[in-house]
Design a protein around this motif. Structure first.
Motif, PDB file in Angstrom:
ATOM      1  N   TYR A  78      -8.503   0.571   2.865  1.00  0.00           N
ATOM      2  CA  TYR A  78      -8.231   1.983   3.136  1.00  0.00           C
ATOM      3  C   TYR A  78      -9.255   2.863   2.422  1.00  0.00           C
ATOM      4  O   TYR A  78      -9.773   3.812   3.002  1.00  0.00           O
TER       5      TYR A  78
ATOM      6  N   GLY B  22      -8.017  -0.575   6.797  1.00  0.00           N
ATOM      7  CA  GLY B  22      -6.999  -1.071   5.879  1.00  0.00           C
ATOM      8  C   GLY B  22      -6.279  -2.299   6.393  1.00  0.00           C
ATOM      9  O   GLY B  22      -6.024  -3.249   5.645  1.00  0.00           O
TER      10      GLY B  22
ATOM     11  N   THR C  18      -5.437  -2.284  -1.325  1.00  0.00           N
ATOM     12  CA  THR C  18      -5.717  -0.917  -0.861  1.00  0.00           C
ATOM     13  C   THR C  18      -7.199  -0.674  -0.603  1.00  0.00           C
ATOM     14  O   THR C  18      -7.574   0.387  -0.095  1.00  0.00           O
TER      15      THR C  18
ATOM     16  N   VAL D  39       0.859  -1.184   0.000  1.00  0.00           N
ATOM     17  CA  VAL D  39       0.000   0.000   0.000  1.00  0.00           C
ATOM     18  C   VAL D  39       0.896   1.235   0.000  1.00  0.00           C
ATOM     19  O   VAL D  39       1.742   1.371   0.884  1.00  0.00           O
TER      20      VAL D  39
END
Length: 184
Positions: free
Chosen positions: A88, A128, A85, A32
């Motif tokens: 998040y 996340g 990702t 990430v």
């Protein structure tokens, strides 16, 4: 629809666009990247409050899901949200909501905005990290090492910046007779 409500929808859309722009400021990491997205999330929530801040992040996520290149690295598509990702990105919605809610329940001051943005950072990191753990079948220590540790120091800096920028812009808008509705 009232003109105040329309104005808030327009501001939400503009801050979704700001998030897309800030997403392109990134430092690549293995799973990430560190990006400007979370700074934009905090700014949006600090300016707009819970409901419209979260709405701006829903707009941002949906623009990416339909394929527009708004995510970090000019990426777009549902596969990004389904990938590492994604937690998040989904977390941005919750982070904006809780950041704005904290400010609505306390005060839209720089001090409270710092606390609110630190809470928002923790919300994003929680979403996340849980996402990484489940998606990649990581142990908790590995998920924390990949999903939290690289982002803590820069997250604090972004929380401070989001508080400062968000309160400054909000105060400027208020001084120009901008109405933030009942909730914000």
């Amino acid at each position: 629809m009232s003109s105040d409500r329309l104005r808030m929808y327009l501001f939400s859309s503009m801050l979704a666009a700001v998030t897309a722009i800030f997403a392109q400021i990134e430092i690549p990491l293995p799973l990430v990247p560190i990006s400007g997205q979370t700074l934009a999330v905090g700014i949006a929530a600090t300016i707009l409050g819970s409901r419209y801040g979260a709405f701006s992040m829903v707009i941002y996520m949906m623009l990416g899901v339909i394929g527009l290149p708004v995510f970090a690295g000019f990426a777009g598509g549902a596969h990004i949200v389904a990938g590492p990702t994604g937690g998040y990105i989904v977390g941005f919605i919750a982070a904006a909501f809780f950041t704005g809610l904290f400010l609505e329940k306390t005060a839209f001051t720089y001090k409270m905005a710092i606390i609110a943005n630190l809470i928002g950072m923790l919300v994003t990191l929680t979403f996340g990290t849980i996402w990484l753990k489940i998606l990649l079948d990581l142990s908790w220590p590995a998920a924390l090492a990949a999903g939290v540790t690289p982002f803590l120091a820069v997250g604090v800096i972004k929380a401070l910046l989001a508080a400062w920028i968000g309160i400054a812009v909000r105060e400027r808008l208020k001084s120009s007779q901008m109405s933030f509705g009942k909730a914000a």
